[in-house]
Design an enzyme around this catalytic site. Sequence first.
Site, short mmCIF file in Angstrom:
data_model
loop_
_atom_site.label_atom_id
_atom_site.label_comp_id
_atom_site.label_asym_id
_atom_site.label_seq_id
_atom_site.Cartn_x
_atom_site.Cartn_y
_atom_site.Cartn_z
N SER A 241 0.80 -1.22 0.00
CA SER A 241 0.00 0.00 0.00
C SER A 241 0.84 1.27 0.00
O SER A 241 0.45 2.28 -0.60
CB SER A 241 -0.94 0.01 1.20
OG SER A 241 -1.87 -1.06 1.11
N HIS A 301 0.38 4.51 4.55
CA HIS A 301 -0.34 5.14 3.44
C HIS A 301 0.06 6.62 3.32
O HIS A 301 0.38 7.11 2.23
CB HIS A 301 -1.85 5.05 3.65
CG HIS A 301 -2.38 3.65 3.59
ND1 HIS A 301 -3.73 3.37 3.66
CD2 HIS A 301 -1.75 2.46 3.46
CE1 HIS A 301 -3.91 2.06 3.58
NE2 HIS A 301 -2.72 1.49 3.47
#
Length: 359
Positions: A241, A301
Amino acid sequence: MESVELQGLNHDHYGVIFDKYDHNHDGLINYQEFASIINSAEFRSDIPKHLIKEIFRRADTDGNNQLDRAEFVRIATHPETSHFFTHLRQRGRQYVKFLVPKPPTTRTLPTAITTVDGAYEEEYSCWPPRVAMITLSLVIIVLFMVDIIIADNMHAQGPVATDLLYDPHRRKEAWRYLTYMFVHVGKMHLIVNIFVQLMLGVPLEMVHGGWRVVLVYIAGVVAGSLGTSICDPTVKLAGASGGVYSLMTAHLATIIMNWSEMMYPLIQLIIFLILIGSDVGTAIYNRYVLMQFEPIGYAAHFFGALAGLLVGITILRNISIDRGEKWVQIIAGAIFVLLMAAAIIFNIVNPNYFPVAYV
């Protein structure tokens, strides 16, 4: 190209055209600038690329791959090409008239109206094949399958996963700051990340090349783990991610740096801001309103996205760069290096901040 005697032609007129398209006012127009002028969206169907190259080759009499004012006027007024430039000028007037049918005043039209867009879209190319992100995705899938076969589970407990995931108790095994991107928890985790990174990464490759995109991706992965180590020191990380979010903001970076060369930059910017905003908003709502503490590395993230923006601005292609954009690239690169260095130093000098290593 032979020189010929020219009579009855307005050299001053074409000199003014040259000055208008000499955006950085250095007295020269390089091939990229020349192509962007006559291969813009409104002329694309009329002017093949080989003709642009031939016109530029004939005009560039001194062979320095740039046109000075005299060379530009010479090619514009040469009998073999003057009709082409006349057609170009007529089409340009029609385009501006269509774009702004009723000017509010009689003043000279703003320079912005003459800005040619579409040059960025012209850079898209499928050849040579863009395989960097595809290859990386295949490696991730193969390692996931190996753990399923060996450990008969899909929860990052196989030998490959346990050796590669980021574990704060094993921070001294430095490879884990990068290799956690090869580890995924379950099929849906894998499928979503692979799908998104291909949808975001391959289009970037088609313009910027594989090595630049891979560097942006790796920068996001490493920034994600380093940022997590500081903000959430007890969290383990698995998944790509951080790299995926770096690709997302790399699109923002290339929109920012190639704004005047894109056909619809504002629309693209809005789309990516909506994507990023919806994800961030969902994360905040789930954690602080619904009080759902999901095992998701939000810090990875965020820092992956920040790295994608900074590194993207620094190394991704800028189709037409000016001095101000050059400084933006330097500043973005310096900020990234300083943040990474600070995170690394923090990890080294504050061992008591992190969980005790396994015995």
